[in-house]
Motif scaffolding. Structure first.
Motif, PDB file in Angstrom:
ATOM      1  N   GLY A 233       0.789  -1.226   0.000  1.00  0.00           N
ATOM      2  CA  GLY A 233       0.000   0.000   0.000  1.00  0.00           C
ATOM      3  C   GLY A 233       0.814   1.267   0.000  1.00  0.00           C
ATOM      4  O   GLY A 233       0.359   2.307   0.474  1.00  0.00           O
ATOM      5  N   ARG A 234       2.036   1.202  -0.533  1.00  0.00           N
ATOM      6  CA  ARG A 234       2.858   2.402  -0.595  1.00  0.00           C
ATOM      7  C   ARG A 234       3.254   2.671  -2.038  1.00  0.00           C
ATOM      8  O   ARG A 234       3.422   1.755  -2.837  1.00  0.00           O
ATOM      9  CB  ARG A 234       4.092   2.291   0.287  1.00  0.00           C
ATOM     10  CG  ARG A 234       5.063   1.212  -0.084  1.00  0.00           C
ATOM     11  CD  ARG A 234       6.208   1.140   0.921  1.00  0.00           C
ATOM     12  NE  ARG A 234       7.020   2.342   0.927  1.00  0.00           N
ATOM     13  CZ  ARG A 234       7.638   2.838   1.994  1.00  0.00           C
ATOM     14  NH1 ARG A 234       7.509   2.235   3.159  1.00  0.00           N
ATOM     15  NH2 ARG A 234       8.375   3.928   1.918  1.00  0.00           N
ATOM     16  N   LEU A 235       3.397   3.948  -2.358  1.00  0.00           N
ATOM     17  CA  LEU A 235       3.728   4.342  -3.731  1.00  0.00           C
ATOM     18  C   LEU A 235       5.104   4.967  -3.827  1.00  0.00           C
ATOM     19  O   LEU A 235       5.653   5.092  -4.919  1.00  0.00           O
ATOM     20  CB  LEU A 235       2.673   5.337  -4.256  1.00  0.00           C
ATOM     21  CG  LEU A 235       1.267   4.751  -4.425  1.00  0.00           C
ATOM     22  CD1 LEU A 235       0.274   5.851  -4.778  1.00  0.00           C
ATOM     23  CD2 LEU A 235       1.260   3.678  -5.500  1.00  0.00           C
ATOM     24  N   ALA A 236       5.680   5.373  -2.695  1.00  0.00           N
ATOM     25  CA  ALA A 236       7.007   5.981  -2.695  1.00  0.00           C
ATOM     26  C   ALA A 236       8.030   4.957  -2.215  1.00  0.00           C
ATOM     27  O   ALA A 236       7.893   4.406  -1.119  1.00  0.00           O
ATOM     28  CB  ALA A 236       7.025   7.220  -1.800  1.00  0.00           C
ATOM     29  N   VAL A 237       9.021   4.686  -3.033  1.00  0.00           N
ATOM     30  CA  VAL A 237      10.057   3.708  -2.694  1.00  0.00           C
ATOM     31  C   VAL A 237      11.332   4.460  -2.353  1.00  0.00           C
ATOM     32  O   VAL A 237      11.900   5.160  -3.204  1.00  0.00           O
ATOM     33  CB  VAL A 237      10.318   2.741  -3.865  1.00  0.00           C
ATOM     34  CG1 VAL A 237      11.451   1.780  -3.516  1.00  0.00           C
ATOM     35  CG2 VAL A 237       9.055   1.964  -4.212  1.00  0.00           C
ATOM     36  N   ASP A 238      11.769   4.342  -1.101  1.00  0.00           N
ATOM     37  CA  ASP A 238      13.039   4.943  -0.710  1.00  0.00           C
ATOM     38  C   ASP A 238      14.081   3.842  -0.522  1.00  0.00           C
ATOM     39  O   ASP A 238      13.793   2.654  -0.702  1.00  0.00           O
ATOM     40  CB  ASP A 238      12.898   5.789   0.556  1.00  0.00           C
ATOM     41  CG  ASP A 238      12.328   4.995   1.724  1.00  0.00           C
ATOM     42  OD1 ASP A 238      12.389   3.740   1.704  1.00  0.00           O
ATOM     43  OD2 ASP A 238      11.812   5.612   2.671  1.00  0.00           O
ATOM     44  N   GLU A 239      15.292   4.231  -0.152  1.00  0.00           N
ATOM     45  CA  GLU A 239      16.382   3.269  -0.054  1.00  0.00           C
ATOM     46  C   GLU A 239      16.116   2.237   1.032  1.00  0.00           C
ATOM     47  O   GLU A 239      16.416   1.050   0.868  1.00  0.00           O
ATOM     48  CB  GLU A 239      17.702   4.006   0.214  1.00  0.00           C
ATOM     49  CG  GLU A 239      18.937   3.174  -0.077  1.00  0.00           C
ATOM     50  CD  GLU A 239      20.203   4.014  -0.064  1.00  0.00           C
ATOM     51  OE1 GLU A 239      21.223   3.537  -0.577  1.00  0.00           O
ATOM     52  OE2 GLU A 239      20.162   5.150   0.448  1.00  0.00           O
ATOM     53  N   GLU A 240      15.515   2.656   2.147  1.00  0.00           N
ATOM     54  CA  GLU A 240      15.225   1.732   3.247  1.00  0.00           C
ATOM     55  C   GLU A 240      14.208   0.676   2.813  1.00  0.00           C
ATOM     56  O   GLU A 240      14.377  -0.514   3.070  1.00  0.00           O
ATOM     57  CB  GLU A 240      14.705   2.509   4.451  1.00  0.00           C
ATOM     58  CG  GLU A 240      14.427   1.629   5.655  1.00  0.00           C
ATOM     59  CD  GLU A 240      13.934   2.440   6.844  1.00  0.00           C
ATOM     60  OE1 GLU A 240      13.569   1.826   7.864  1.00  0.00           O
ATOM     61  OE2 GLU A 240      13.918   3.688   6.742  1.00  0.00           O
TER      62      GLU A 240
END
Length: 451
Positions: A233-240
């Motif tokens: 349910g997330r649209l932003a992918v960060d390094e973590e």
């Protein structure tokens, strides 16, 4: 030819399903869409000239996985309005070759060309490769082979002489970044992401580095991460999040919980700290607690390489001999050999220079990816490889003064690093002196070169 950036039609005009892998949906349709390989597909370069001339010829694509070998073969068929037939040398055989010949004959009777693509052609044996020869010579089909292995060794000379070899390179980081941006647009055109999927710059860079020059690996990894993010349910992918999504789910090897790990830590640190008595205490304490001596023998060998290294190369030999002795004698006799090996390791000069150098080199390679081997360092046992410039101007160290080619470079072009820093203990004192001497000869050679 069309230059529609995201055209997804294949060689036969079929549009890949949205359920097809992203790498398939992103397969280029024109030369302008090909990632990298500008030495072959750029203006005035061999493959572009072949396309523009309208006259296909038999060829072999030699390069690592994921650099466009299959894609270019499909584009050849599309560009020349030819029937595209593909055979995998891993799964196929003479029966598949015969079927391809029959289809090519039917197409020829209809006035249409055929491109026969053989993936991993090096896996076909000599007789299977020979089966192509009469049809290549008669022009029944244009033969295109793809291989990750040196065709000089893996492709029959008769077939090799009838095909031109094109060398494909791993994709540069900037090519992968451009491909990433295009793929993200494609993913966001799909309803499941609502056009909102995004990656931070750090995550984008990490993915492209992980791909290591392989376009297919990049696209497959992107899709896995996108699916994981969508499921969470997330649209932003960060390094973590990227690290979480791509982790290998390593299992912990537990032999008794914290007490076990604390004791093996104490043993290792006692040896590293040059305390033979404490080393023996923890060794016997663990044996008494029921720890498998084979596990301890493996740890002893590791300690020799990690904490003593080249300061005393005899330590590795003694540790290995002790482990072999235990294998031969078993308990309790073999445990004496392990105990004495521990005593030697504890009193030996210590150095983790080799261990640190290895770890730094691993990180360096992960960060930098795969750079091409400089031409003068490449192997050149065949005429083809010499014509490609392999081994040109290589300096044979044994023929140089002091057996050392002063000033020569062995890293990839534009790259330099120093990982190994010998200590001033044990044999590494002499190793450090030798490296300093070599460095001074390099400096002298560079001064002479610039005079």
């Amino acid at each position: 030819m069309s230059t529609d950036l995201f055209s997804s039609k294949g060689a036969e005009g079929a549009v890949p399903s949205v359920y097809a892998p992203l790498a398939e949906r992103m397969r280029p349709n024109t030369l302008d869409q090909v990632a990298g390989q500008q030495d072959l597909v750029g203006p005035g370069k061999p493959l572009r000239v072949a396309f523009e001339s309208g006259r296909p010829h038999s060829m072999i694509f030699w390069g690592p996985p994921g650099v466009g070998k299959t894609t270019l073969a499909r584009m050849m068929a599309q560009g020349f309005d030819a029937q595209f037939l593909a055979i995998s040398a891993v799964l196929g055989g003479v029966k598949d070759i015969r079927e391809a010949v029959t289809k090519a004959q039917v197409a020829q009777a209809q006035g249409r060309r055929t491109i026969l693509f053989v993936d991993e052609v090096h896996r076909f044996n000599k007789s299977q490769q020979d089966a192509f020869l009469p049809y290549v010579e008669s022009g029944l089909f244009t033969f295109i082979g793809a291989t990750t292995e040196n065709p000089s060794f893996e492709v029959n000379s008769a077939l090799l002489s009838r095909a031109r070899v094109y060398v494909l390179q791993s994709l540069a980081l900037e090519d992968l970044q451009s491909l990433f941006d295009r793929a993200l647009i494609v993913l966001n055109e799909e309803e499941r992401y609502g056009g909102q999927l995004s990656f931070t710059e750090a995550a984008r860079g990490q993915l492209c580095t992980w791909a290591d020059g392989d376009a297919r690996r990049l696209l497959n990894t992107m899709e896995v991460v996108a699916e994981s993010a969508n499921g969470a349910g997330r649209l932003a992918v960060d390094e973590e999040w990227l690290e979480t999504a791509m982790s290998q789910n390593l299992r912990r090897f537990d032999k008794g919980g914290d007490a076990f790990y604390d004791q093996i830590s104490a043993l290792h640190k006692s040896v590293r700290g040059s305390d033979p008595d404490a080393s023996l205490y923890w060794f016997c304490r663990m044996l008494d607690g029921g720890v498998d001596p084979k596990y301890l023998s493996r740890r002893i060998v590791r300690i020799a390489w990690e904490d003593i290294g080249l300061a005393d190369p005899r330590a590795m030999q003694i540790a290995n001999d002790a482990a072999a002795t235990y294998e031969r004698l078993g308990s309790p006799e073999g445990e004496l050999a392990l105990a004495q090996a521990l005593l030697y390791l504890a009193i030996a000069p210590k150095s983790n220079a080799g261990y640190m150098a290895y770890n730094q080199a691993r990180r360096f390679v992960m960060d930098k990816g795969s750079a091409p081997v400089p031409m003068h360092l490449r192997n050149a046992p065949t005429k083809l490889m010499k014509e490609l410039g392999h081994g040109n101007q290589y300096r044979y160290a044994h023929d140089e003064p002091n057996g050392y080619a002063a000033g020569e470079r062995y890293f990839p072009d534009g790259m330099q690093a120093r990982f190994y820093q010998p200590t001033d203990r044990g044999l590494e004192i002499k190793i450090g002196q030798k490296l300093a001497q070599l460095k001074s000869w390099d400096a002298e050679a560079r001064q002479k070169k610039h005079k």
